[in-house]
Structure formats: structure tokens, C-alpha cells
Design a protein around this motif. Structure first.
Motif, PDB file in Angstrom:
ATOM      1  N   ILE A 168      18.785  57.650  52.726  1.00 37.61           N
ATOM      2  CA  ILE A 168      19.454  57.986  51.534  1.00 37.61           C
ATOM      3  C   ILE A 168      18.597  56.878  50.666  1.00 37.61           C
ATOM      4  N   VAL A 169      18.731  57.298  49.106  1.00 42.74           N
ATOM      5  CA  VAL A 169      18.275  56.445  48.041  1.00 42.74           C
ATOM      6  C   VAL A 169      19.459  55.767  47.686  1.00 42.74           C
ATOM      7  N   VAL A 170      19.741  54.464  47.317  1.00 39.17           N
ATOM      8  CA  VAL A 170      20.959  53.953  46.774  1.00 39.17           C
ATOM      9  C   VAL A 170      20.581  53.331  45.565  1.00 39.17           C
ATOM     10  N   GLN A 171      21.250  53.411  44.634  1.00 35.85           N
ATOM     11  CA  GLN A 171      21.365  52.844  43.341  1.00 35.85           C
ATOM     12  C   GLN A 171      22.271  51.675  43.330  1.00 35.85           C
ATOM     13  N   ILE A 172      21.765  50.412  43.352  1.00 39.33           N
ATOM     14  CA  ILE A 172      22.564  49.115  43.550  1.00 39.33           C
ATOM     15  C   ILE A 172      23.364  49.043  42.172  1.00 39.33           C
ATOM     16  N   THR A 173      24.639  48.558  42.413  1.00 40.21           N
ATOM     17  CA  THR A 173      25.689  48.747  41.488  1.00 40.21           C
ATOM     18  C   THR A 173      26.294  47.066  41.062  1.00 40.21           C
ATOM     19  N   THR A 174      26.040  46.224  41.933  1.00 36.83           N
ATOM     20  CA  THR A 174      26.506  44.895  41.951  1.00 36.83           C
ATOM     21  C   THR A 174      25.367  43.870  41.795  1.00 36.83           C
ATOM     22  N   MET A 175      25.838  42.499  41.117  1.00 41.81           N
ATOM     23  CA  MET A 175      24.670  41.640  41.039  1.00 41.81           C
ATOM     24  C   MET A 175      24.799  41.003  42.225  1.00 41.81           C
ATOM     25  N   PRO A 176      23.630  40.228  42.661  1.00 43.16           N
ATOM     26  CA  PRO A 176      23.587  39.455  44.036  1.00 43.16           C
ATOM     27  C   PRO A 176      24.795  38.373  43.813  1.00 43.16           C
ATOM     28  N   GLY A 177      25.469  38.403  44.921  1.00 38.35           N
ATOM     29  CA  GLY A 177      26.701  37.059  45.130  1.00 38.35           C
ATOM     30  C   GLY A 177      27.972  37.764  44.485  1.00 38.35           C
ATOM     31  N   GLU A 178      27.940  38.909  43.959  1.00 34.64           N
ATOM     32  CA  GLU A 178      29.170  39.484  43.651  1.00 34.64           C
ATOM     33  C   GLU A 178      29.450  40.629  44.383  1.00 34.64           C
ATOM     34  N   SER A 179      29.036  40.829  45.496  1.00 35.56           N
ATOM     35  CA  SER A 179      29.106  42.030  46.434  1.00 35.56           C
ATOM     36  C   SER A 179      30.363  42.187  46.878  1.00 35.56           C
ATOM     37  N   PHE A 180      30.840  43.458  47.421  1.00 38.24           N
ATOM     38  CA  PHE A 180      32.159  43.505  47.999  1.00 38.24           C
ATOM     39  C   PHE A 180      32.494  42.535  49.310  1.00 38.24           C
ATOM     40  N   ILE A 181      31.200  42.225  49.927  1.00 38.88           N
ATOM     41  CA  ILE A 181      31.503  41.393  51.000  1.00 38.88           C
ATOM     42  C   ILE A 181      31.763  39.881  50.533  1.00 38.88           C
ATOM     43  N   ASP A 182      30.641  39.633  49.693  1.00 41.30           N
ATOM     44  CA  ASP A 182      30.842  38.045  48.828  1.00 41.30           C
ATOM     45  C   ASP A 182      32.322  38.178  48.566  1.00 41.30           C
ATOM     46  N   ARG A 183      32.909  38.906  47.883  1.00 42.10           N
ATOM     47  CA  ARG A 183      34.437  38.942  47.170  1.00 42.10           C
ATOM     48  C   ARG A 183      35.352  39.084  48.464  1.00 42.10           C
ATOM     49  N   MET A 184      35.140  39.679  49.406  1.00 43.95           N
ATOM     50  CA  MET A 184      35.862  39.492  50.851  1.00 43.95           C
ATOM     51  C   MET A 184      36.069  38.155  51.435  1.00 43.95           C
ATOM     52  N   ILE A 185      34.886  37.596  51.358  1.00 45.82           N
ATOM     53  CA  ILE A 185      34.383  36.283  52.105  1.00 45.82           C
ATOM     54  C   ILE A 185      35.514  35.352  51.189  1.00 45.82           C
ATOM     55  N   ALA A 186      35.135  35.371  49.916  1.00 43.60           N
ATOM     56  CA  ALA A 186      35.975  34.272  49.012  1.00 43.60           C
ATOM     57  C   ALA A 186      37.544  34.585  49.222  1.00 43.60           C
ATOM     58  N   LEU A 187      37.700  35.802  49.387  1.00 42.69           N
ATOM     59  CA  LEU A 187      39.250  36.152  49.667  1.00 42.69           C
ATOM     60  C   LEU A 187      39.906  35.683  50.790  1.00 42.69           C
ATOM     61  N   VAL A 188      39.318  35.901  51.765  1.00 48.08           N
ATOM     62  CA  VAL A 188      39.769  35.509  53.145  1.00 48.08           C
ATOM     63  C   VAL A 188      39.786  34.147  53.264  1.00 48.08           C
ATOM     64  N   GLU A 189      38.729  33.499  52.509  1.00 46.80           N
ATOM     65  CA  GLU A 189      38.688  32.045  52.701  1.00 46.80           C
ATOM     66  C   GLU A 189      39.481  31.156  51.870  1.00 46.80           C
ATOM     67  N   GLY A 190      40.087  31.786  50.815  1.00 46.87           N
ATOM     68  CA  GLY A 190      41.040  31.363  49.828  1.00 46.87           C
ATOM     69  C   GLY A 190      40.418  30.538  48.870  1.00 46.87           C
ATOM     70  N   ALA A 191      39.197  30.513  48.849  1.00 39.77           N
ATOM     71  CA  ALA A 191      38.267  29.723  47.946  1.00 39.77           C
ATOM     72  C   ALA A 191      38.517  30.074  46.489  1.00 39.77           C
ATOM     73  N   GLN A 192      38.953  31.511  46.172  1.00 34.72           N
ATOM     74  CA  GLN A 192      38.905  31.964  44.879  1.00 34.72           C
ATOM     75  C   GLN A 192      40.662  32.011  44.721  1.00 34.72           C
ATOM     76  N   ARG A 193      41.412  31.687  45.399  1.00 36.12           N
ATOM     77  CA  ARG A 193      42.817  31.684  45.310  1.00 36.12           C
ATOM     78  C   ARG A 193      43.323  31.218  44.051  1.00 36.12           C
ATOM     79  N   GLN A 194      43.851  32.183  43.009  1.00 40.22           N
ATOM     80  CA  GLN A 194      44.609  31.623  41.853  1.00 40.22           C
ATOM     81  C   GLN A 194      46.185  31.591  42.054  1.00 40.22           C
ATOM     82  N   LYS A 195      46.531  30.642  41.474  1.00 39.27           N
ATOM     83  CA  LYS A 195      48.003  30.698  41.530  1.00 39.27           C
ATOM     84  C   LYS A 195      48.734  31.958  40.996  1.00 39.27           C
ATOM     85  N   THR A 196      49.741  32.583  41.517  1.00 34.59           N
ATOM     86  CA  THR A 196      50.291  33.563  40.997  1.00 34.59           C
ATOM     87  C   THR A 196      51.377  33.163  39.987  1.00 34.59           C
ATOM     88  N   PRO A 197      51.856  34.094  39.147  1.00 35.60           N
ATOM     89  CA  PRO A 197      52.702  33.733  38.300  1.00 35.60           C
ATOM     90  C   PRO A 197      53.865  33.325  38.787  1.00 35.60           C
TER      91      PRO A 197
END
Ligand SMILES: Nc1ncnc2c1ncn2[C@@H]1O[C@H](COP(=O)(O)OP(=O)(O)OP(=O)(O)O)[C@@H](O)[C@H]1O
Ligand SMILES: [K+]
Ligand SMILES: [Mg+2]
Length: 685
Positions: A168-197
Motif C-alpha cells: 500500500i501507499v500511505v499518505q502521512i496525516t500526523t506530525m512526528p510526536g503527535e501520532s495516535f500511539i504517542d497520544r495513547m502513551i501520554a494518555l495511559v501514563e497520565g502525563a497529559q492529564r488535565q484536571k476535569t471541570p
């Protein structure tokens, strides 16, 4: 085991950094108290002041440990995701069509890369060329391969997954460091956890209480001085820490992290804590009929012809008679990639002896034009080169098409449509039109779908939680009513276009009610974005995934029910522990104050029901109890309070009773027991 305990302890110490603690104001106050009492104990050492200093530090460390344990569970998950993110090399296509090899981390939006069987996809993107089977187990944990192809609803690929077959030929849609896996890692590590309302509101309440108690404790001193019995600062600090809501202050962040984590355990990624909270407050649940309430492999089971005899029921051997139902149904479905379209081709060739040798490609080469199905038009079909047009679709849509051409709908068709609908099936009316002649209805395709087992019970559970379920479907009202009745939903919306879905969500939200919705198509994206909880299927389009605030890696639409349960459990856990914490503090007030001031105001002796050994022993016991209760409640904060489906009001009543009364009684027993031990210390008896 000892390894994790040591690691947790290490992190608990690392989190003593005041810049980190500042996020939890109540614990920050305890930290300031610890520093202060340690200094005072160093200047004027005594068993009492060193003991107080020690236990205040313990209080801060226990709070830190709660957060560390909660984060630890996500860390294991993050480690396995990191493994999937291993450094890849990409075969980037240059403008001249030549390939060059670059590190995966250098890819940017718009780059095109080639991926062959056995290779890892170097970044998130859309397939722009080819079809391939892809192993997504690195992110979903699911070993069955999935098909990804250019065009349509299955074109999104995720970096870190592996192509199993083809190129397949894939056209890249995310910037380096902002991929789905990057976001998942940040998420499960709690690194990006913002306080909720809700967390922010609660933190403000806790901070206000802390300030009130701070002022109260400070006001005690002039009074004590006036009465000739100034209290040592260590005692005042200890009193303050006992009175401020340290328990919930210590556990608040762990409760939030644990809620996100429970979702991750069920393969749901919440992009924000706000969404998890909203899930707990949802009052309306919108569910698609096809694929959510029913199995979704709506299959053609029967072709029912009507008309003047030229459209005979049965075999059309030569395969060119487009005026016969089986052939028309077949031709109009050749390029129809929906499950419905494919099943019509199957049925026509296997049961109705239609010549299956013709391909969409050849027809197109000869000048045929296929009309793709869309949820807005609710029909699909083909325009043949000889000027014959064939359409199939929802009865109302086909009525429009036929009447526009000057044709009419035979009453026999209406009868068949109603009969199929009343049984819960989906009727597809098939009609042809020759040039400018009026269109003619050939018959009806009967599509059958089966309600998933256990639906009625699941909706019953939701009803007990006070949640209204609404089924939305593009199908006609009769079919919708039949399926809605069978599945046991509270309400339904039939013949819904994507705009209708959006309007329905807005209307539901008007009274401040929160709406949850699940979907997978680009069509669903606006509704997913508008819903307070929008769960996108991982198999869906990237538009849907971007629009929603949760992604279900298992692509199971009924997962929403569990998401709501987890959200509710999170809110109830937080409420229960807040109630417990504040009840605790009030009880401590009555336990400590009389002991402290009994020499000053002998009248207080009447209140001193606990008969603690000495004022100092009472203070220290209260501080120790205050610290240990945090440790004792960590498991509850992580696991969540026991949850049974019930209305919010009933649940609140039960929890106020259990955790409020428990919170009042616990300190009396706990402090008394600790006091018996503490009184054995030199100078405290
Ligand atoms: N491939 C198709 N070609 C022509 N008409 C179709 C096709 N698939 C479905 N239809 C008709 O269009 C209507 C709307 O379909 P759509 O997929 O939007 O909704 P649905 O699947 O019935 O409901 P849901 O919202 O639960 O997916 C169907 O009820 C059916 O009458
Ligand atoms: K306290
Ligand atoms: Mg559909």
C-alpha cells in the motif's frame, strides 16, 4: 512485589517537589506544615514534636503514593506501546516517483510512503493506493487481521501496525510526536492529564474549606493567649492538618487516573477526563440500529417481484433482462461495497440463477456509471450505457424517484414493504427507468438482520440507571418500531439523515442534559463531535476518530454501556470519598478540641467522651489516624466503590448514609485505638 513497593516509594519521594504538590492545595498545606514542624522539632526537640513532624511527612508521602500506584498501572501499558513505537525506517516517495529511505521520525504531513508485506507502517495516515491486510494487535491486542484500503470508510492506518499482505501507499496525516500511539502513551501514563471541570470545582471547595480551617485555627491562638495558655505552633499545625480535608485531597488525583485506567483495561481510550466524567452524567444514549442493536450484517434473503409479467419471479437465464427483479437487483449491487449490496449479489447468483460472470469493471469500461449508496439519498444503483437506469433503496426514497419520473407505486409494493417492515426486516424497493419513460417498480428485496441477544437486559440496566435509550436508524418507521419493540429501547427516530442525528442531539442537550453517541462513519462525525460523549470505533474513519472524544479499540458499539458505568462509578467514588473525608474531619473536630482545651475550659470535659490519655496523645493519635486512613483508602480509590445500577438519587442517598455515617464513626474508634498505643510513648501518657 517488593520491587513495585520500592518503585512506588521512590516516586512518592520524587513527588515531594513543591511544584508538583501545588496541584493539590490541601496536600501542599500539609507539606508546608511538615517543613515547619520539622524546623521547630529541630530547634526544640521532643518526642511529641518529632512524632508529629514524622507523621505529617507520612501524610504527604501516602498522598503521593496513591497517585504513584494509580499511574503505575498505566505505565505497564505504556511500555508495551513504546515497544510498538520502535524506530522504523520509511520508504518515502519523492516527487519524481523514486523511493528514498528515511527514519520514521522524519516523516511529516503529506509525505507518501510505500509499505510492503511484513513491514511496519511508519506513521499514521490514509491508504491512498492499494489494499492490504494489517495486523493491528500492537495497539488493539486483537490478533485478527483487518483490511485497509484506499477510498471509503476503512482507509485509516496507524503507525506501529504491521502490513501482513500486499503493498500500500500511505499518505502521512500526523506530525512526528503527535501520532495516535504517542497520544495513547501520554494518555495511559497520565502525563497529559488535565484536571476535569468537576475536579476543579471540588478542588476549589476543598481549598475553601482549608482556608476556613486555617483562619479558625489561627483565631484560636489569641483566644488561648488571652486565657493564659498559648498553644505550641506544632499543636496548631497538627490541629489544622486534622481538620482540613486531607483524605479526599490525597486521593482525588488517583481516583481520576484509576477511572481512565479502567477504561483502558476495556480497550477504550478517553481523549479527556472530561469525557469520562460526562459519561457518568449521561441521561440519553443514542444508538444506531444496524450494527449496534442488530448484528449489522443485514443480508438479502428474498426477492419479491411485482408487476406486469415481464418482470417474472425467478430465473433469468440470459442475464441481460434488466427488467426482471433478480437481474436489476444484481446489476445495481455490483459496485455496492456495503454488506447489503454484497449480500444481494450473493443471493441473486446463488438462489435466482443470475449470470454472475459480469464485473463492475467491465460495465464501467463500457460506459456504465454506478451510483454509490449514501445515508442521505438512501439509495444506490447504476446507469447503464443503453440509457437504462436502475435504482434500489428505501421505499420512501424510491417512491420519490419513481413519482418524479411520472410513474406510480403499485399497491402490491406497498403491501410487501409493510409486511417486511412489520417483521423488523428492511425492504429495498428496486425500480428501473428507460430513457425518459416513467420509472417502473420491479419488486422488493427483503433484508434481514437479527437483534443481538441480551439487548433487552442491557437497556433494562440503563433504565435503572435513569438513562433514556434512543435508537436512530435510516430505516423506515415500521421497521424501526418493530426492532425497537424487540430490543426494548425507550424511543426511536426513523428515516434519520446525518443532519437529523445532529438535530436530535442538540434538542436532547437543550435542558442541560448530557448525550452519548457511538458511531464509525464520516457521516457520524458531526454527531460524534456534538455529543458530550462520542465513542468512535477504531475501525472507523479518521474523521470519526478525530470528532469523538473516545476511541473503542474493539469497535464494539455496545461498549458505551460500560463506558457509562465506569463514568458513574468514578463520580460515585469521588462523591463517596469526599463525604467520608469531610464527615471524618467533623468527627475529629469533636474528638480533638475537647481534649486540647479541657484544661482551659473545664466545661468541655462533658464533650470529652473519648477519654483520650492526654492532650498531646490525642493530637498525635489524630494525626496518625489522619495519615493511615489515606493508606487504607487507596485500594477503594483505585477499584472504585461498589456499583449497582440505580438512579442517581437512590445512589446518593445510599452513599451519604454509608460513607457519611462511616466517616463520622471511624475516627472515634481509630483515634481511640491509636491513643492506647501512643500513650505508651515516653511523655505522652
Ligand atoms: N446498499 C444500499 N443500497 C440502497 N439502499 C440502501 C443500502 N443500504 C441501506 N439502504 C437503505 O437506506 C436506508 C438507510 O440506511 P443507513 O445505513 O443510513 O441506515 P441504517 O443502516 O438503516 O440505520 P443505522 O443508522 O442504524 O445504520 C436503509 O434503511 C435502507 O432502506
Ligand atoms: K484531615
Ligand atoms: Mg448503516
Amino acid at each position: 512485589m517488593t520491587g513495585t513497593v520500592l518503585a512506588t516509594a521512590g516516586q512518592a519521594f520524587a513527588k515531594l517537589n513543591p511544584r508538583h504538590l501545588w496541584r493539590a492545595p490541601v496536600i501542599f498545606v500539609v507539606w508546608v506544615g511538615s517543613v515547619l514542624t520539622t524546623g521547630l522539632a529541630a530547634v526544640e526537640p521532643s518526642v511529641f514534636s518529632w512524632s508529629i513532624a514524622f507523621w505529617l511527612w507520612a501524610t504527604v508521602l501516602f498522598a503521593n503514593a496513591a497517585e504513584a500506584v494509580a499511574e503505575g498501572r498505566g505505565k505497564a501499558q505504556a511500555a508495551s506501546l513504546r515497544a510498538a513505537k520502535r524506530e522504523t525506517t520509511a520508504r518515502r516517495l519523492r516527487a519524481d516517483g523514486e523511493e528514498e529511505t528515511v527514519p520514521g521520525s522524519e516523516l511529516t504531513i503529506g509525505d507518501r510512503v510505500v509499505v510492503d508485506a511484513g513491514q511496519v507502517i511508519p506513521g499514521d495516515g490514509e491508504v491512498v493506493e492499494g489494499v492490504a491486510t494489517v495486523d493491528e494487535s500492537a495497539i488493539t491486542g486483537e490478533s485478527a487481521p483487518v483490511i485497509r484500503e484506499s477510498g471509503g470508510d476503512r482507509s485509516a492506518v496507524t503507525g506501529g501496525t504491521t502490513v501482513l499482505s500486499d503493498r500500500i501507499v500511505v499518505q502521512i496525516t500526523t506530525m512526528p510526536g503527535e501520532s495516535f500511539i504517542d497520544r495513547m502513551i501520554a494518555l495511559v501514563e497520565g502525563a497529559q492529564r488535565q484536571k476535569t471541570p468537576n475536579e476543579i470545582a471540588l478542588t476549589i471547595l476543598l481549598t475553601t474549606l482549608t482556608i476556613v480551617f486555617l483562619v479558625t485555627v489561627m483565631a484560636l491562638q489569641p483566644l488561648a493567649v488571652y486565657s493564659g495558655q498559648a498553644q505550641p505552633v506544632v499543636v496548631l499545625v497538627a490541629l489544622l492538618v486534622c481538620l482540613i480535608p486531607t483524605t479526599i485531597g490525597a486521593l482525588l488525583s488517583a481516583i481520576g487516573i484509576a477511572g481512565m485506567d479502567r477504561l483502558v483495561q476495556r480497550n477504550v481510550l478517553a481523549m479527556s477526563g472530561r469525557a469520562v466524567e460526562a459519561a457518568g452524567d449521561v441521561s440519553t444514549l443514542l444508538l444506531d440500529k444496524t450494527g449496534t442493536i442488530t448484528f449489522g450484517n443485514r443480508r438479502a434473503t428474498e426477492l419479491l417481484s411485482v408487476g406486469d409479467g415481464s418482470a417474472g419471479d425467478g430465473a433469468v437465464g440470459d442475464g441481460t433482462d434488466v427488467h426482471a427483479l433478480p437481474d436489476a437487483a444484481y446489476l445495481s449491487s455490483l459496485a455496492d461495497s456495503t454488506p447489503e449490496g454484497k449480500s444481494i449479489v450473493d443471493l441473486a447468483t446463488t438462489e435466482y440463477a443470475v449470470n454472475g460472470g459480469r464485473s463492475a469493471g467491465v460495465l464501467v469500461r463500457d460506459g456504465a456509471q454506478f451510483v454509490e449508496f449514501s445515508a442521505t439519498t438512501r439509495m444506490s444503483g447504476v446507469d447503464l450505457p443503453d440509457g437504462v437506469r436502475i435504482r434500489k433503496g428505501a421505499a420512501s426514497a424510491l417512491h420519490g424517484w419513481v413519482e418524479e419520473s411520472g410513474g406510480s407505486i403499485p399497491s402490491a409494493v406497498r403491501d410487501i414493504v409493510d409486511r417486511i417492515s412489520a417483521s423488523g426486516g428492511t425492504p429495498l424497493v428496486v425500480a428501473t427507468r428507460h430513457g425518459a419513460d416513467p420509472a417502473r417498480v420491479l419488486g422488493v428485496v427483503h433484508l434481514k438482520d437479527v437483534v443481538k441477544p441480551g439487548m433487552r437486559e442491557r437497556f433494562e440496566v440503563l433504565r435503572r440507571m435513569g438513562i433514556r435509550t434512543v435508537m436512530i436508524t435510516g430505516d423506515n418507521a415500521l421497521t424501526a418500531a418493530a426492532i425497537a419493540g424487540e430490543a426494548g429501547v425507550d424511543d426511536f427516530l426513523a428515516e434519520a439523515t446525518p443532519e437529523d442525528k445532529l438535530r436530535l442531539i442538540r434538542r436532547e442537550q437543550e435542558g442541560g442534559r448530557l448525550v452519548a453517541m457511538t458511531g464509525d462513519g464520516t457521516n457520524d462525525a458531526p454527531a460524534l463531535a456534538q455529543a458530550d460523549v462520542g465513542v468512535a470505533m477504531n475501525s472507523g474513519t479518521s474523521a470519526a476518530k478525530e470528532a469523538g472524544n473516545m476511541v473503542d479499540l474493539d469497535s464494539d458499539p455496545t461498549k458505551l454501556i460500560e463506558v457509562v458505568e465506569i463514568g458513574k462509578q468514578l463520580l460515585i467514588t469521588r462523591g463517596a470519598l469526599t463525604t467520608f473525608s469531610i464527615a471524618n474531619d467533623i468527627a475529629k473536630y469533636f474528638a480533638i478540641i475537647p481534649a486540647m482545651f479541657v484544661t482551659l475550659f473545664p466545661g468541655l470535659a462533658a464533650l470529652n467522651i473519648m477519654r483520650l490519655s492526654s492532650p498531646q496523645s490525642a493530637m498525635l493519635s489524630a494525626v496518625i489516624f489522619n495519615a493511615l486512613i489515606i493508606l487504607a483508602l487507596i485500594p477503594l480509590a483505585l477499584k472504585g466503590v461498589h456499583y449497582t445500577p440505580a438512579s442517581a438519587a437512590a445512589m446518593l442517598r445510599r452513599n451519604l448514609l454509608v460513607y457519611g455515617v462511616g466517616g463520622v464513626i471511624a475516627p472515634f474508634i481509630g483515634i481511640k485505638v491509636i491513643d492506647l498505643a501512643v500513650s505508651l510513648l515516653p511523655g505522652l501518657g
